[in-house]
Design an enzyme around this catalytic site. Structure first.
Site, PDB file in Angstrom:
ATOM      1  N   THR A  39       0.811  -1.235   0.000  1.00  0.00           N
ATOM      2  CA  THR A  39       0.000   0.000   0.000  1.00  0.00           C
ATOM      3  C   THR A  39       0.839   1.277   0.000  1.00  0.00           C
ATOM      4  OG1 THR A  39      -0.144   0.097   2.415  1.00  0.00           O
ATOM      5  CG2 THR A  39      -1.908  -1.105   1.279  1.00  0.00           C
ATOM      6  N   TRP A  40       2.164   1.133  -0.158  1.00  0.00           N
ATOM      7  CA  TRP A  40       2.973   2.361  -0.167  1.00  0.00           C
ATOM      8  C   TRP A  40       2.542   3.230  -1.337  1.00  0.00           C
ATOM      9  CZ3 TRP A  40       8.894   3.006  -1.355  1.00  0.00           C
ATOM     10  CH2 TRP A  40       9.318   4.260  -0.889  1.00  0.00           C
ATOM     11  N   ASP A  86      -0.321  -5.158   3.243  1.00  0.00           N
ATOM     12  CA  ASP A  86       0.832  -4.616   3.962  1.00  0.00           C
ATOM     13  C   ASP A  86       0.754  -3.091   3.991  1.00  0.00           C
ATOM     14  OD1 ASP A  86       3.715  -4.885   4.999  1.00  0.00           O
ATOM     15  OD2 ASP A  86       3.888  -3.416   3.375  1.00  0.00           O
ATOM     16  N   TYR A 125       3.277   5.317   5.726  1.00  0.00           N
ATOM     17  CA  TYR A 125       2.781   5.537   4.361  1.00  0.00           C
ATOM     18  C   TYR A 125       1.723   6.636   4.354  1.00  0.00           C
ATOM     19  CZ  TYR A 125       5.090   1.027   3.541  1.00  0.00           C
ATOM     20  OH  TYR A 125       5.996  -0.007   3.474  1.00  0.00           O
ATOM     21  N   GLN A 150      10.775  -8.404   6.542  1.00  0.00           N
ATOM     22  CA  GLN A 150      10.336  -7.851   5.249  1.00  0.00           C
ATOM     23  C   GLN A 150      11.508  -7.083   4.643  1.00  0.00           C
ATOM     24  OE1 GLN A 150       7.356  -4.365   3.992  1.00  0.00           O
ATOM     25  NE2 GLN A 150       6.254  -6.095   4.844  1.00  0.00           N
ATOM     26  N   TYR A 201       9.612  -6.952  -0.548  1.00  0.00           N
ATOM     27  CA  TYR A 201       9.030  -5.686  -1.021  1.00  0.00           C
ATOM     28  C   TYR A 201       9.732  -5.207  -2.286  1.00  0.00           C
ATOM     29  CZ  TYR A 201      12.484  -2.598   1.509  1.00  0.00           C
ATOM     30  OH  TYR A 201      13.585  -1.929   1.963  1.00  0.00           O
TER      31      TYR A 201
END
Ligand SMILES: NC(=O)c1ccc[n+]([C@@H]2O[C@H](COP(=O)([O-])OP(=O)(O)OC[C@H]3O[C@@H](n4cnc5c(N)ncnc54)[C@H](OP(=O)(O)O)[C@@H]3O)[C@@H](O)[C@H]2O)c1
Length: 285
Positions: free
Chosen positions: A20-21, A49, A54, A165, A193
């Protein structure tokens, strides 16, 4: 390639989730982002995530809106605490704020976003207290290199860490030198990621121009982005969390669950984008 992975605590997830960044940064994209996340959930991509970082919480709000129609138990919600908040003074409030923005009572996994200056034992103690309070089901870390993982696992309750992560994609394979083996030996899956090289235009261009990459994508009749994702999803003990801001991209990513690269194809990719021959520092975005 579709795989189900188990965290050390026994919880299972699919090897493809949703990042969701950069969501929540522009209000005019909000409905599209919600639609994208819902398309993913409807297609089995139930791990989402996010992080307090963010869009300073707005990505969590978008995710919170997206998950409203779904049963809580069908979702696997991950968020992250800023290192500066990862201690007794701020972590409980940070977690509470993430829960509020997501509109849930409990996170499935809460991660330390990157190593910071608060003593790691204090962070672990706070994670364990949040578990006792029923605010999180499990915890893990992000951007931890080998020595940091070794320190973590030597701490009291450090063995309760469920994931690390880290950045991983075809053109950034440094973790394959030692970190991935260390995590596998400790039964700790990786959340990968930037699996489709979202933040590095130069590297992305290099990969997109690679004859081996183009050839293999054409053989499978898939896009280069799909091939990049297939490569990550075929690794052992690894969950890819691409961010897709549109329904179409989510569907394309979901379709990668059906792609299996052959050993010959993987060998060609190894040749074009080799694992470094010695350890390199863990990369971060
Ligand atoms: N722990 C950490 O420190 C850390 C750091 C970075 C990221 N993360 C997490 O990992 C997630 C993924 O990383 P990322 O977002 O940096 O990069 P990424 O997933 O590698 O790439 C995202 C980019 O790929 C595009 N995209 C997605 N699906 C596509 C498709 N099928 N075809 C073409 N383009 C496609 C997206 O565009 P659209 O938006 O237009 O779909 C977006 O521009 C983040 O969202 C975040 O949750 C964690």
């Amino acid at each position: 390639m579709k795989q189900r992975l188990s965290f050390p605590n026994g919880r299972q997830v699919l090897n493809l989730g949703q990042g969701t960044w950069r969501m929540g940064e522009d209000d005019s994209n909000r409905m599209k982002e919600i639609e994208a996340l819902r398309t993913g959930i409807d297609n089995g991509l139930t791990l989402i995530d996010s992080a307090e970082m963010y869009a300073e919480g707005k990505a969590e709000s978008v995710a919170g809106e997206a998950i409203k129609p779904y049963k809580r138990d069908d979702l696997f919600l991950v968020s992250k605490v800023y290192p500066t908040n990862a201690g007794e003074e701020h972590m409980f409030e940070s977690c509470e704020n993430s829960l509020k923005r997501l509109g849930v009572n409990e996170l499935d996994m809460y991660l330390l976003h990157w190593p910071g200056h608060i003593p790691l034992q204090e962070t672990v103690d706070c994670f364990e207290e949040l578990k006792r309070q029923g605010k999180i089901r499990a915890w893990g870390v992000s951007n931890f290199d080998l020595e940091e993982m070794q320190e973590l696992l030597s701490l009291n309750n450090g063995e309760n860490c469920q994931t690390n992560q880290v950045l991983y994609h075809l053109a950034s394979r440094g973790i394959e030198v030692v970190l991935h083996d260390y995590l596998k030996a400790n039964n700790i899956p990786i959340m990968a990621y930037c699996p489709i090289i979202g933040q590095e235009p130069d590297l992305k261009e290099k990969v997109h121009n690679s004859p081996a990459v183009k050839q293999i994508a054409a053989q499978h009749n898939i896009s280069i982005v799909q091939l990049l994702l297939a490569f990550v999803m075929q690794q052992e003990q690894m969950i890819a969390i691409p961010k897709a801001g549109s329904k179409d991209h989510v569907i394309q990513n979901r379709d990668v669950l059906d792609i299996k690269l052959s050993n010959e194809e993987l060998a060609l990719l190894d040749e074009a984008f080799p694992v470094p021959d010695k350890r390199v520092p863990l990369r971060m975005q």
